[in-house]
Motif scaffolding. Structure first.
Motif, PDB file in Angstrom:
ATOM      1  N   GLY A 138      -9.257   3.269  -5.885  1.00 35.42           N
ATOM      2  CA  GLY A 138      -7.831   3.536  -5.632  1.00 35.42           C
ATOM      3  C   GLY A 138      -6.929   2.807  -6.610  1.00 35.42           C
TER       4      GLY A 138
ATOM      5  N   CYS B 255      -7.568   7.572   0.714  1.00 34.17           N
ATOM      6  CA  CYS B 255      -6.721   7.092  -0.391  1.00 34.17           C
ATOM      7  C   CYS B 255      -5.895   8.299  -0.778  1.00 34.17           C
ATOM      8  N   ASN B 256      -4.822   8.530  -0.029  1.00 34.55           N
ATOM      9  CA  ASN B 256      -4.084   9.787  -0.244  1.00 34.55           C
ATOM     10  C   ASN B 256      -3.530   9.901  -1.656  1.00 34.55           C
ATOM     11  N   SER B 257      -3.124   8.762  -2.255  1.00 36.69           N
ATOM     12  CA  SER B 257      -2.606   8.829  -3.630  1.00 36.69           C
ATOM     13  C   SER B 257      -3.696   9.260  -4.601  1.00 36.69           C
ATOM     14  N   GLY B 258      -4.870   8.643  -4.457  1.00 36.71           N
ATOM     15  CA  GLY B 258      -5.975   8.973  -5.355  1.00 36.71           C
ATOM     16  C   GLY B 258      -6.531  10.361  -5.090  1.00 36.71           C
TER      17      GLY B 258
ATOM     18  N   CYS C 217      -1.721   4.785   3.733  1.00 36.92           N
ATOM     19  CA  CYS C 217      -3.016   4.246   3.291  1.00 36.92           C
ATOM     20  C   CYS C 217      -3.762   3.554   4.436  1.00 36.92           C
TER      21      CYS C 217
ATOM     22  N   TYR D  50       0.830  -1.207   0.000  1.00 40.14           N
ATOM     23  CA  TYR D  50       0.000   0.000   0.000  1.00 40.14           C
ATOM     24  C   TYR D  50       0.867   1.260   0.000  1.00 40.14           C
ATOM     25  N   CYS D  51       0.300   2.342  -0.521  1.00 40.46           N
ATOM     26  CA  CYS D  51       0.992   3.630  -0.504  1.00 40.46           C
ATOM     27  C   CYS D  51       1.247   4.058   0.941  1.00 40.46           C
TER      28      CYS D  51
ATOM     29  N   CYS E  58      -7.185  -2.325  -4.222  1.00 41.71           N
ATOM     30  CA  CYS E  58      -5.826  -2.237  -3.675  1.00 41.71           C
ATOM     31  C   CYS E  58      -5.518  -3.336  -2.672  1.00 41.71           C
TER      32      CYS E  58
ATOM     33  N   ASN F 226     -13.162   4.497   0.676  1.00 43.55           N
ATOM     34  CA  ASN F 226     -12.312   5.672   0.473  1.00 43.55           C
ATOM     35  C   ASN F 226     -12.862   6.563  -0.650  1.00 43.55           C
TER      36      ASN F 226
ATOM     37  N   HIS G  32      -5.761   1.119   4.331  1.00 41.28           N
ATOM     38  CA  HIS G  32      -5.812  -0.338   4.207  1.00 41.28           C
ATOM     39  C   HIS G  32      -4.846  -1.012   5.177  1.00 41.28           C
TER      40      HIS G  32
END
Ligand code: TPP
Ligand code: SF4
Ligand code: SF4
Ligand code: SF4
Ligand code: MG
Lengths: 255, 78
Positions: A137, A224-227, A33, A29-30, A63, A133, A35
């Protein structure tokens, strides 16, 4: 004060360490995240209840597709959205086992809407964990049914427009109305206090399964910080300000 | 007077430098290092170890289970 850190770091002073059910594989995971936090909580719950040998998890597409790499229990992978159907089959064949599903919002509340609703309506005696989220993601942050009004995603870069894209969906509120569910709750993992509450909720869900009470459904409002294209810390703040008003935390049903 | 002292050990190899532990700590113990680990992440460390009370909040929120927490009572001599 002449107390050395080395005097504190001794086995007899240990108060928290990684669950022995978590493998040593680094999670994919990023950074930041949600998750990872929920995966960890589930491992801790299974360890504390002492049911490792009796648990079968059903992993989704999303994810968390590789979740079976991280928790040392038996697993079954499901096609996108079908985890509640696969979980139903496993539980009916092996009713003495504890079965849980773990799904993102794209999995549980988009492609798998029918499986989610019907498993809950039949009251399958399983635990369902729903990581909301508000976005797809894994595939690059596309709009999901759960994406908030005005929330930006890669397929609605100017924000979700309800006129064009429809209304965001509260899957947890829907399953709370169904007779098969015994426990429906919405939690989060953005603070230590929230993590403790989510852990309690997941313990309760497994206990319900032991007592054959029907479907327990635990939503975890997640980041989902990346998304979302924010830092993990900004994501938590954004979630509190924007997700919680629409997805308020607390029990929706507890029978 | 008895005082609680805590300490954390961070697995700096798996830490992803997300900084959620920094935010979760009530006593401002943790910071991210200027150096990076093998994956290029600025890992977490105890910047202010005397302030740690061993509450484990940092470990609870860590998505990568990198933090181990210790706690003991210390008799203070004034
Ligand atoms: C049948 C099928 N349709 C579409 C996809 C592409 N796909 C993979 S994951 C995903 C959405 C995942 O979103 P979510 O369930 O919210 O999980 P997240 O990654 O956000 O945790 C989609 C559409 C697929 N793998 N299979
Ligand atoms: S894309 Fe989003 S949901 Fe997927 S691992 Fe990264 S932060 Fe988590
Ligand atoms: S155990 Fe508590 S006080 Fe110590 S670093 Fe972690 S959050 Fe801070
Ligand atoms: S929360 Fe965990 S992964 Fe994130 S910076 Fe702290 S120790 Fe590293
Ligand atoms: Mg999602």
């Amino acid at each position: 004060m002449a107390i050395d850190i080395k005097d504190i770091i001794k086995p007899e002073n240990l108060v928290y360490s990684k669950s022995s059910l978590l493998t040593n594989r680094p999670m994919h995971y990023c950074p930041g995240c949600s998750h990872g936090v929920v995966n960890k909580i589930i491992a801790e719950v299974i360890e504390e209840l002492g049911i490792q040998e009796d648990v079968i998890g059903v992993a989704p597409v999303g994810c968390s597709v590789l979740m079976y790499n991280y928790i040392e229990v038996d697993w079954h992978e499901a096609a996108h959205g079908r985890a509640p159907a696969v979980g139903t089959g496993i539980k009916r064949l092996l009713p003495e086992k504890y079965v849980f599903t773990y799904q993102g919002d794209g999995d549980c509340a988009a492609i798998g809407t029918a499986e989610t609703i019907h498993a809950c309506n039949r009251g399958e005696n399983i635990v369902m964990v729903f990581i909301n989220n508000g976005i797809y993601g894994m595939t690059g942050g596309q709009m999901a049914p759960t994406t908030l009004q005005g929330m930006k995603a890669s397929t609605c870069p100017f924000g979700r427009d309800v006129q064009r894209d429809g209304n965001p969906l509260k899957m947890t509120d829907i399953v709370a109305t169904l007779p098969g569910t015994c426990y429906v709750t919405r939690q989060a993992v953005h603070t230590a206090a929230a993590v403790r509450k989510t852990k309690k909720a997941i313990i309760k869900a497994f206990e319900n399964q032991k007592n054959k009470k029907g479907t327990s459904f635990v939503e975890v409002v997640s980041t989902c910080n990346s998304g979302w294209k924010m830092t993990p810390m900004e994501s938590n703040k954004w979630m509190e300000a924007n997700m919680f008003p629409f997805y308020p935390l607390g029990d929706l049903k507890n029978e | 007077m008895a005082k609680i002292r805590g300490a954390i050990v961070v697995d700096t190899v798996t830490c992803k430098g997300c900084s959620l532990c920094v935010e979760a700590c009530p006593t401002d113990v943790i910071r991210l290092a200027d150096e990076v680990n093998g994956k290029g992440y600025n890992f977490a460390y105890m910047f202010n170890p005397e302030a740690c009370i061993g509450c484990a909040n940092c470990a609870m929120v860590c998505p990568d289970s990198c933090i181990t927490v210790y706690k003991m009572k210390v008799e203070e001599t004034v």
